[in-house]
Motif scaffolding. Structure first.
Motif, PDB file in Angstrom:
ATOM      1  N   ARG A   1       0.835  -1.211   0.000  1.00 16.14           N
ATOM      2  CA  ARG A   1       0.000   0.000   0.000  1.00 16.14           C
ATOM      3  C   ARG A   1       0.862   1.250   0.000  1.00 16.14           C
TER       4      ARG A   1
ATOM      5  N   ASP B   1      -5.010 -11.856  -0.360  1.00 20.91           N
ATOM      6  CA  ASP B   1      -6.094 -12.220  -1.267  1.00 20.91           C
ATOM      7  C   ASP B   1      -7.180 -11.147  -1.242  1.00 20.91           C
ATOM      8  N   GLY B   2      -7.566 -10.699  -2.413  1.00 14.41           N
ATOM      9  CA  GLY B   2      -8.549  -9.629  -2.506  1.00 14.41           C
ATOM     10  C   GLY B   2      -7.911  -8.255  -2.513  1.00 14.41           C
ATOM     11  N   VAL B   3      -6.620  -8.213  -2.140  1.00 12.86           N
ATOM     12  CA  VAL B   3      -5.875  -6.940  -2.171  1.00 12.86           C
ATOM     13  C   VAL B   3      -5.051  -6.870  -3.455  1.00 12.86           C
ATOM     14  N   VAL B   4      -4.251  -7.926  -3.680  1.00  8.70           N
ATOM     15  CA  VAL B   4      -3.522  -8.090  -4.934  1.00  8.70           C
ATOM     16  C   VAL B   4      -3.668  -9.545  -5.365  1.00  8.70           C
ATOM     17  N   GLU B   5      -3.300  -9.830  -6.592  1.00  7.53           N
ATOM     18  CA  GLU B   5      -3.308 -11.199  -7.092  1.00  7.53           C
ATOM     19  C   GLU B   5      -1.872 -11.723  -7.091  1.00  7.53           C
TER      20      GLU B   5
ATOM     21  N   PRO C   1      -5.000  -1.707  -6.282  1.00 14.19           N
ATOM     22  CA  PRO C   1      -5.831  -2.839  -5.842  1.00 14.19           C
ATOM     23  C   PRO C   1      -6.039  -3.825  -6.985  1.00 14.19           C
ATOM     24  N   GLY C   2      -5.869  -5.098  -6.682  1.00 19.96           N
ATOM     25  CA  GLY C   2      -6.040  -6.135  -7.685  1.00 19.96           C
ATOM     26  C   GLY C   2      -4.849  -6.333  -8.603  1.00 19.96           C
ATOM     27  N   ALA C   3      -3.770  -5.586  -8.380  1.00 14.89           N
ATOM     28  CA  ALA C   3      -2.587  -5.721  -9.223  1.00 14.89           C
ATOM     29  C   ALA C   3      -2.003  -7.128  -9.107  1.00 14.89           C
ATOM     30  N   ARG C   4      -1.362  -7.569 -10.178  1.00 17.54           N
ATOM     31  CA  ARG C   4      -0.692  -8.873 -10.189  1.00 17.54           C
ATOM     32  C   ARG C   4       0.717  -8.701  -9.636  1.00 17.54           C
TER      33      ARG C   4
ATOM     34  N   THR D   1       0.678   0.305  -4.674  1.00 22.13           N
ATOM     35  CA  THR D   1       0.324  -0.810  -5.546  1.00 22.13           C
ATOM     36  C   THR D   1      -1.185  -0.801  -5.765  1.00 22.13           C
TER      37      THR D   1
END
Length: 389
Positions: free
Chosen positions: A109, A141-145, A115-118, A113
């Motif tokens: 954060r 999980d649910g924050v980034v992939e 949200p949902g970034a790989r 980064t």
């Protein structure tokens, strides 16, 4: 104590390596990569430590405008800072109210980064315990992939630069000397551990680093362990075979070899098998040609073994070596029929053959090989035929 940053290569070399990893992340659509493998951390930042069984990571963003950031234990903070490359170092403590997964979430954060970034992660690392991976999943999980990116750094490491090749050669010099003292130490009544001591003494006498794997040594029926058994107090006996694998290390770069010996005249069937292995290994060198598929080396060896009435089908006959930390010196490169890559100058291998013997034991031989612009170099060829003690 010096205040100079701890480095093994010039700063611009680290910068180039980091840049290539950032580009690979960008090409894969990754916002960055969470690095766990100690070899990756040494390769990119010159960070060298042995307590990596406890959680630590360096996050390297794909965006060159964002600096790498680390999370580690308190004892390791200064080692990371002293690399002079990673300045953002965050410490987690045994009594911390936040888990490592929560700290990683906060770090991502802070680096904005999306949200949902790989985000890449080195899953195939001995330094990432399942419990820590579960903690990361729980909080990210649910924050980034999280995406497996285990080979991003490893694939870059398989081709060595001149600095790395120099350390490989230095390790090969140590390896050659270690096999000489090992052969001299073998004899009836000698414990395997005594041969181990002689090898390690020689490696350290020549200025070597601790090898990633203690030299596997086996005698008699224990050779069935196929170089996967550590030395024991078992005493060698007349008529037995002895198998030794040595990985010498210079600045963490390994050169690896294997040899078999016999205490006294070997049985005719054992002698024939050893001759077959030596002849096959040496004939296989003709396939070490830059630009040729690595798989061709394995195909040639398998063909020759089959013609001689033995088989190693389905198994590799070598692998890439380089930076090694316990428990391994292996790189992400195999000499096997299904290996898709080509031989490239700068690759360094442990090329070997191991086969079960007629008496239930096994024999192993092998050596370090450097791929050059014109072919290959046997940097520490053992005297395979001088194997009777």
């Amino acid at each position: 104590m010096t205040d100079e940053p701890v480095r093994t290569v010039p700063r611009h070399v680290y910068a180039d390596r980091i840049s290539r990893v950032r580009q690979e992340c960008a090409d894969r659509g990754l916002a960055g990569i969470l690095l766990f493998d100690q070899a990756s951390l040494f390769y990119l930042f010159g960070y060298d430590q042995i307590g990596y069984w406890v959680f630590q990571t360096v996050y390297l963003p794909a965006d060159a405008a964002l600096p790498p950031a680390a999370i580690c234990r308190a004892p390791d903070e200064q080692m990371i800072r002293r690399t002079g490359i990673v300045g953002d170092v965050r410490v987690w403590y045994d009594e911390s109210p936040q888990t490592p997964g929560q700290l990683v979430g906060a770090l991502l954060r802070d680096l904005q980064t999306a949200p949902g970034a790989r985000v890449g992660i080195e899953l195939f690392s001995h330094a990432l315990l399942p419990g820590y991976h579960h903690d990361l999943r729980q909080h990210l999980d649910g924050v980034v992939e999280l995406v497996d990116a285990s080979h991003v750094v490893g694939d870059l490491r398989v081709v060595k630069d001149p600095y790395e090749i120099a350390w490989f050669r230095a390790a090969a010099h140590q390896l050659d000397a270690a096999f000489r003292v090992a052969r001299a130490a073998i004899g009836p009544g000698v414990p395997e551990t005594e041969v181990h001591r002689a090898i390690v003494d020689e490696l350290y006498r020549l200025g070597g680093d601790p090898p990633a794997i203690p030299p596997p040594i086996a005698s008699g029926p224990r050779t069935a362990t196929q170089t996967h058994g550590a030395a024991t107090a078992r005493r060698m006996r007349p008529g037995e075979t002895v198998v030794i694998e040595i990985g010498a290390s210079a600045t963490r770069y390994h050169a690896v070899g294997a040899a078999s010996y016999t205490i006294g005249t070997p049985a005719p069937a054992v002698a024939r098998l050893h001759d077959t292995m030596v002849e096959t290994l040496e004939a296989g060198f003709e396939t070490f040609v830059p630009g040729r598929p690595i798989a061709d080396v394995s195909r040639r060896v398998q063909q020759l073994l089959t013609e001689r009435g033995v088989s190693r089908a389905g198994r590799h006959v070598g692998y890439g070596t380089g930076i090694g930390f316990p428990p391994t010196w292996l790189e992400n490169l195999r000499i096997k029929v299904t290996e898709p890559r080509l031989l490239v100058p700068g690759m360094t291998f442990f090329y070997f053959i191991g086969l079960p013997g007629p008496d239930g034991s096994s024999l192993y031989i092998g050596e370090p090989v450097l791929i050059t612009a014109t072919g290959y170099e046997r940097v520490a060829p053992p005297d395979y035929r001088n194997w009777v003690r």
